[in-house]
Design a protein around this motif. Structure first.
Motif, PDB file in Angstrom:
ATOM      1  N   THR A   1     -47.774  69.458 -21.221  1.00  0.00           N
ATOM      2  CA  THR A   1     -48.706  68.417 -20.086  1.00  0.00           C
ATOM      3  C   THR A   1     -47.945  67.735 -19.117  1.00  0.00           C
ATOM      4  N   ILE A   2     -48.212  67.241 -17.154  1.00  0.00           N
ATOM      5  CA  ILE A   2     -46.797  66.565 -16.852  1.00  0.00           C
ATOM      6  C   ILE A   2     -48.698  65.292 -16.583  1.00  0.00           C
ATOM      7  N   PRO A   3     -48.768  64.477 -16.884  1.00  0.00           N
ATOM      8  CA  PRO A   3     -49.367  63.533 -16.555  1.00  0.00           C
ATOM      9  C   PRO A   3     -50.162  62.933 -15.846  1.00  0.00           C
ATOM     10  N   LYS A   4     -48.560  62.991 -15.419  1.00  0.00           N
ATOM     11  CA  LYS A   4     -48.163  61.194 -13.543  1.00  0.00           C
ATOM     12  C   LYS A   4     -47.878  62.097 -13.341  1.00  0.00           C
ATOM     13  N   PRO A   5     -48.128  61.630 -11.467  1.00  0.00           N
ATOM     14  CA  PRO A   5     -47.317  62.431  -9.934  1.00  0.00           C
ATOM     15  C   PRO A   5     -45.986  61.430 -10.330  1.00  0.00           C
ATOM     16  N   ARG A   6     -45.751  62.350  -9.188  1.00  0.00           N
ATOM     17  CA  ARG A   6     -44.605  61.400  -8.528  1.00  0.00           C
ATOM     18  C   ARG A   6     -42.967  61.838 -10.086  1.00  0.00           C
ATOM     19  N   ALA A   7     -42.241  62.088  -9.839  1.00  0.00           N
ATOM     20  CA  ALA A   7     -40.923  62.656 -10.684  1.00  0.00           C
ATOM     21  C   ALA A   7     -40.271  60.862 -10.773  1.00  0.00           C
ATOM     22  N   TYR A   8     -39.256  60.936 -12.266  1.00  0.00           N
ATOM     23  CA  TYR A   8     -38.575  59.710 -11.611  1.00  0.00           C
ATOM     24  C   TYR A   8     -36.373  60.575 -12.343  1.00  0.00           C
ATOM     25  N   ARG A   9     -36.084  59.183 -11.876  1.00  0.00           N
ATOM     26  CA  ARG A   9     -35.021  59.572 -11.621  1.00  0.00           C
ATOM     27  C   ARG A   9     -34.332  58.813 -12.998  1.00  0.00           C
ATOM     28  N   PRO A  10     -33.990  58.732 -14.341  1.00  0.00           N
ATOM     29  CA  PRO A  10     -33.766  58.000 -15.424  1.00  0.00           C
ATOM     30  C   PRO A  10     -31.913  57.103 -14.533  1.00  0.00           C
ATOM     31  N   GLY A  11     -32.318  55.321 -14.660  1.00  0.00           N
ATOM     32  CA  GLY A  11     -31.148  55.384 -14.375  1.00  0.00           C
ATOM     33  C   GLY A  11     -30.649  53.386 -15.493  1.00  0.00           C
ATOM     34  N   LEU A  12     -31.161  52.940 -15.849  1.00  0.00           N
ATOM     35  CA  LEU A  12     -31.558  51.681 -16.277  1.00  0.00           C
ATOM     36  C   LEU A  12     -31.448  52.602 -17.445  1.00  0.00           C
ATOM     37  N   GLU A  13     -32.361  53.642 -17.653  1.00  0.00           N
ATOM     38  CA  GLU A  13     -32.586  53.809 -19.042  1.00  0.00           C
ATOM     39  C   GLU A  13     -31.155  54.677 -19.498  1.00  0.00           C
ATOM     40  N   PHE A  14     -30.251  54.781 -18.779  1.00  0.00           N
ATOM     41  CA  PHE A  14     -29.084  55.344 -19.442  1.00  0.00           C
ATOM     42  C   PHE A  14     -27.975  54.196 -19.890  1.00  0.00           C
ATOM     43  N   VAL A  15     -28.149  52.860 -19.418  1.00  0.00           N
ATOM     44  CA  VAL A  15     -27.333  51.525 -19.931  1.00  0.00           C
ATOM     45  C   VAL A  15     -28.220  51.182 -20.971  1.00  0.00           C
ATOM     46  N   GLY A  16     -29.358  51.333 -21.212  1.00  0.00           N
ATOM     47  CA  GLY A  16     -30.041  50.687 -22.430  1.00  0.00           C
ATOM     48  C   GLY A  16     -31.080  50.003 -22.358  1.00  0.00           C
ATOM     49  N   TYR A  17     -31.484  49.810 -20.420  1.00  0.00           N
ATOM     50  CA  TYR A  17     -32.947  49.449 -20.529  1.00  0.00           C
ATOM     51  C   TYR A  17     -33.880  50.036 -20.193  1.00  0.00           C
TER      52      TYR A  17
ATOM     53  N   ASP B   1     -37.785  48.541 -20.066  1.00  0.00           N
ATOM     54  CA  ASP B   1     -39.124  47.857 -20.201  1.00  0.00           C
ATOM     55  C   ASP B   1     -40.183  48.894 -19.055  1.00  0.00           C
ATOM     56  N   PHE B   2     -39.035  49.573 -18.239  1.00  0.00           N
ATOM     57  CA  PHE B   2     -39.694  50.216 -17.530  1.00  0.00           C
ATOM     58  C   PHE B   2     -40.178  51.572 -17.242  1.00  0.00           C
ATOM     59  N   PHE B   3     -39.867  51.987 -18.547  1.00  0.00           N
ATOM     60  CA  PHE B   3     -39.192  53.544 -18.415  1.00  0.00           C
ATOM     61  C   PHE B   3     -39.922  54.458 -17.638  1.00  0.00           C
ATOM     62  N   SER B   4     -40.964  55.099 -16.985  1.00  0.00           N
ATOM     63  CA  SER B   4     -41.471  55.678 -16.765  1.00  0.00           C
ATOM     64  C   SER B   4     -41.597  57.396 -17.194  1.00  0.00           C
ATOM     65  N   HIS B   5     -41.953  57.165 -18.763  1.00  0.00           N
ATOM     66  CA  HIS B   5     -41.436  58.154 -19.806  1.00  0.00           C
ATOM     67  C   HIS B   5     -42.788  59.549 -19.622  1.00  0.00           C
ATOM     68  N   ALA B   6     -43.618  59.053 -19.257  1.00  0.00           N
ATOM     69  CA  ALA B   6     -44.721  60.255 -19.555  1.00  0.00           C
ATOM     70  C   ALA B   6     -44.767  61.226 -18.129  1.00  0.00           C
ATOM     71  N   HIS B   7     -43.117  60.785 -16.559  1.00  0.00           N
ATOM     72  CA  HIS B   7     -43.114  61.339 -15.559  1.00  0.00           C
ATOM     73  C   HIS B   7     -42.360  62.611 -15.942  1.00  0.00           C
ATOM     74  N   VAL B   8     -42.555  63.438 -14.597  1.00  0.00           N
ATOM     75  CA  VAL B   8     -40.923  64.784 -14.843  1.00  0.00           C
ATOM     76  C   VAL B   8     -39.441  63.731 -14.630  1.00  0.00           C
ATOM     77  N   GLN B   9     -38.624  64.016 -15.216  1.00  0.00           N
ATOM     78  CA  GLN B   9     -37.272  63.117 -15.229  1.00  0.00           C
ATOM     79  C   GLN B   9     -36.301  63.723 -14.600  1.00  0.00           C
ATOM     80  N   VAL B  10     -36.089  63.693 -13.468  1.00  0.00           N
ATOM     81  CA  VAL B  10     -35.335  64.157 -12.271  1.00  0.00           C
ATOM     82  C   VAL B  10     -33.887  63.660 -12.622  1.00  0.00           C
ATOM     83  N   LEU B  11     -32.535  64.446 -13.385  1.00  0.00           N
ATOM     84  CA  LEU B  11     -31.029  64.516 -13.009  1.00  0.00           C
ATOM     85  C   LEU B  11     -30.737  64.696 -12.357  1.00  0.00           C
ATOM     86  N   GLY B  12     -30.209  63.748 -11.343  1.00  0.00           N
ATOM     87  CA  GLY B  12     -29.221  64.008 -10.059  1.00  0.00           C
ATOM     88  C   GLY B  12     -27.806  64.427 -10.400  1.00  0.00           C
ATOM     89  N   ARG B  13     -27.007  64.228  -9.434  1.00  0.00           N
ATOM     90  CA  ARG B  13     -25.298  63.764  -9.819  1.00  0.00           C
ATOM     91  C   ARG B  13     -24.862  63.078 -10.248  1.00  0.00           C
TER      92      ARG B  13
END
Length: 302
Positions: free
Chosen positions: A27-43, A45-57
């Motif tokens: 299930t997808i519990p949260k509206p709005r998608a999220y683009r992980p950026g800071l998470e790829f460098v190890g931050y 604190d505010f990771f919206s992990h319950a959202h759809v994760q979108v990976l662009g270029r």
């Protein structure tokens, strides 16, 4: 609130399933998608992990620049939060490392040809409506000259007949009998049907009619923003308001106030015409015009 699964997302946007065919029930519990950026460098604190994760270029190109060891570390840190799914945009390739981790963790990895910004717009709009708080009310929903109106009243008072007259005058039906109201913003209520009665209008002595088949596709629309709540009531002597400007009244739905008007019914009274007048008058008020104020100014001028 309706639940949305990854399969719903796949079907809605014709997404390619790269990994996770057996995990479409997530299930997808949260509206709005999220683009992980800071998470790829190890931050995180505010990771919206319950959202759809979108990976662009930007995200994929960044991952390509890393060493295999570093890339595995960065991706491993994100997938351990088990987001509902990952969606890669623009049909990007070279995703072996993503395939590996998503398969191990049972997270669907999906792909779309859409550009990132376009897909984000589409999925955000879809999820905002699909996951919005909602209630069902008895009534009829119509769109009159672009203005969404909820018609309410006791059973048999003439709501559907009024809607039929409005449709014949070129306006549109949204829902009959059961109107689904969705709160898609702090001040926005969307009116729609429940799917079962789509395009159908029930008229006493006639039965069910399909307004699209009878009057063409323009006679129906799936949803509309509700800005007026009109209640149809039986005629009561000496109960009509004849003031130049009525005191504003409101009906509240899910903590949102909608302007409320009562229209009394009497044989020969053009109720559909009064609904049109109410809609047009509401529009003029939004433009800053008041007929009562205009009249008072004329009196002052003599």
């Amino acid at each position: 609130m309706k639940s949305v699964t990854v399969k719903d997302l796949v079907d809605r946007f014709s997404l390619e399933v790269l990994v996770g065919e057996s995990h479409m029930h997530r299930t997808i519990p949260k509206p709005r998608a999220y683009r992980p950026g800071l998470e790829f460098v190890g931050y995180f604190d505010f990771f919206s992990h319950a959202h759809v994760q979108v990976l662009g270029r930007k995200e994929i190109n960044y991952l390509h620049t890393l060493s295999e060891e570093e890339r595995n570390h960065r991706i491993g840190n994100i997938v351990k939060y088990h987001p509902p799914c990952f969606v890669v945009t623009r049909n990007q390739e070279g995703l072996k490392y993503l395939l590996k981790y998503c398969e191990e963790e049972g997270i669907p990895l999906l792909r779309t040809h859409e550009p990132t910004f376009r897909f984000l717009e589409l999925v955000d709009a879809y999820l905002a409506k699909a996951l919005a708080p909602q209630i069902a009310v008895h009534g009829v929903c119509v769109n009159v000259s672009g203005i969404g109106i909820l018609l309410r009243g006791k059973s048999g008072v003439g709501k559907s007949e009024t809607a039929h007259t409005l449709i014949r005058r070129g306006h549109r039906l949204v829902a009959d009998d059961i109107v689904v109201l969705k709160k898609i913003g702090p001040e926005t209520i969307l009116g729609t049907h429940d799917g079962k009665t789509r395009e159908l209008l029930a008229l006493r002595s006639i039965g069910l009619i399909n307004v699209s088949r009878l009057y063409g596709r323009k006679a129906f629309q799936d949803e509309t923003r509700i800005v007026l709540d009109i209640e149809l009531t039986k005629w009561q002597e000496h109960a009509l308001n004849n003031e130049l400007e009525l005191e504003p009244k409101y009906t509240e739905y899910m903590d949102i106030r909608i302007p409320h008007i009562e229209i009394q019914l009497q044989p020969g009274r053009d109720v559909a015409g009064l609904v049109e007048a109410a809609a047009n008058n509401w529009y003029l008020r939004q433009q800053g015009y008041s007929a009562a104020e205009d009249f008072m100014k004329r009196l002052e001028k003599g």
